[in-house]
Design a protein around this motif. Structure first.
Motif, PDB file in Angstrom:
ATOM      1  N   ASP A 273       6.290  -0.139  -2.458  1.00 36.26           N
ATOM      2  CA  ASP A 273       4.842  -0.103  -2.632  1.00 36.26           C
ATOM      3  C   ASP A 273       4.186   0.713  -1.511  1.00 36.26           C
ATOM      4  O   ASP A 273       3.308   1.547  -1.775  1.00 36.26           O
ATOM      5  CB  ASP A 273       4.287  -1.522  -2.653  1.00 36.26           C
ATOM      6  CG  ASP A 273       2.819  -1.563  -3.022  1.00 36.26           C
ATOM      7  OD1 ASP A 273       2.444  -0.941  -4.030  1.00 36.26           O
ATOM      8  OD2 ASP A 273       2.055  -2.222  -2.295  1.00 36.26           O
TER       9      ASP A 273
ATOM     10  N   GLN B 157       4.910   4.372  -2.072  1.00 40.54           N
ATOM     11  CA  GLN B 157       4.114   4.916  -3.172  1.00 40.54           C
ATOM     12  C   GLN B 157       2.672   5.155  -2.736  1.00 40.54           C
ATOM     13  O   GLN B 157       2.080   6.189  -3.073  1.00 40.54           O
ATOM     14  CB  GLN B 157       4.153   3.962  -4.378  1.00 40.54           C
ATOM     15  CG  GLN B 157       3.487   4.520  -5.613  1.00 40.54           C
ATOM     16  CD  GLN B 157       4.163   5.779  -6.124  1.00 40.54           C
ATOM     17  OE1 GLN B 157       5.385   5.834  -6.225  1.00 40.54           O
ATOM     18  NE2 GLN B 157       3.392   6.803  -6.431  1.00 40.54           N
ATOM     19  N   LYS B 158       2.104   4.241  -1.966  1.00 41.56           N
ATOM     20  CA  LYS B 158       0.737   4.416  -1.486  1.00 41.56           C
ATOM     21  C   LYS B 158       0.634   5.604  -0.532  1.00 41.56           C
ATOM     22  O   LYS B 158      -0.348   6.357  -0.572  1.00 41.56           O
ATOM     23  CB  LYS B 158       0.244   3.136  -0.805  1.00 41.56           C
ATOM     24  CG  LYS B 158      -0.053   2.046  -1.816  1.00 41.56           C
ATOM     25  CD  LYS B 158      -0.532   0.780  -1.162  1.00 41.56           C
ATOM     26  CE  LYS B 158      -0.787  -0.274  -2.238  1.00 41.56           C
ATOM     27  NZ  LYS B 158      -1.270  -1.526  -1.675  1.00 41.56           N
ATOM     28  N   GLN B 159       1.643   5.785   0.312  1.00 40.15           N
ATOM     29  CA  GLN B 159       1.650   6.950   1.201  1.00 40.15           C
ATOM     30  C   GLN B 159       1.717   8.239   0.399  1.00 40.15           C
ATOM     31  O   GLN B 159       1.013   9.213   0.696  1.00 40.15           O
ATOM     32  CB  GLN B 159       2.829   6.872   2.176  1.00 40.15           C
ATOM     33  CG  GLN B 159       2.667   5.804   3.233  1.00 40.15           C
ATOM     34  CD  GLN B 159       3.915   5.662   4.097  1.00 40.15           C
ATOM     35  OE1 GLN B 159       5.008   6.056   3.702  1.00 40.15           O
ATOM     36  NE2 GLN B 159       3.737   5.066   5.265  1.00 40.15           N
TER      37      GLN B 159
ATOM     38  N   ASP C 138       0.696   8.684  -2.674  1.00 41.90           N
ATOM     39  CA  ASP C 138      -0.612   8.853  -3.331  1.00 41.90           C
ATOM     40  C   ASP C 138      -1.636   9.456  -2.364  1.00 41.90           C
ATOM     41  O   ASP C 138      -2.405  10.336  -2.729  1.00 41.90           O
ATOM     42  CB  ASP C 138      -1.131   7.522  -3.876  1.00 41.90           C
ATOM     43  CG  ASP C 138      -0.317   7.012  -5.054  1.00 41.90           C
ATOM     44  OD1 ASP C 138       0.468   7.805  -5.644  1.00 41.90           O
ATOM     45  OD2 ASP C 138      -0.461   5.814  -5.399  1.00 41.90           O
ATOM     46  N   ARG C 139      -1.658   8.968  -1.117  1.00 40.77           N
ATOM     47  CA  ARG C 139      -2.605   9.486  -0.134  1.00 40.77           C
ATOM     48  C   ARG C 139      -2.326  10.950   0.191  1.00 40.77           C
ATOM     49  O   ARG C 139      -3.246  11.761   0.284  1.00 40.77           O
ATOM     50  CB  ARG C 139      -2.546   8.662   1.164  1.00 40.77           C
ATOM     51  CG  ARG C 139      -3.316   7.354   1.063  1.00 40.77           C
ATOM     52  CD  ARG C 139      -3.535   6.734   2.431  1.00 40.77           C
ATOM     53  NE  ARG C 139      -2.296   6.414   3.116  1.00 40.77           N
ATOM     54  CZ  ARG C 139      -1.678   5.242   3.051  1.00 40.77           C
ATOM     55  NH1 ARG C 139      -2.200   4.271   2.361  1.00 40.77           N
ATOM     56  NH2 ARG C 139      -0.571   5.045   3.729  1.00 40.77           N
TER      57      ARG C 139
END
Length: 59
Positions: A44, A47-49, A51-52
């Motif tokens: 998670d 994935q957030k990294q 996305d950023r």
């Protein structure tokens, strides 16, 4: 008198050994579940990294 430990009878020894084996398996199960949770959290975060980074490249 000396307080020396007594050897439990065979039935008690067998029961205690079975309890220890079961407890070891339960601890192993919890350890594996925690490892799975940790892997999901790492995924998670990754994935957030990602996305950023993609938002930064687009924006």
């Amino acid at each position: 008198m000396k307080n020396q430990p007594q050897i439990p009878n065979p039935e008690t020894s067998k029961r205690l050994l079975n309890n220890l084996r079961r407890t070891r398996l339960e601890v192993r199960e919890i350890s594996l579940e925690l490892a799975e949770i940790n892997a999901k959290l790492e995924d998670d975060i990754r994935q957030k990294q990602l996305d950023r980074v993609r938002k930064t490249l687009i924006g």
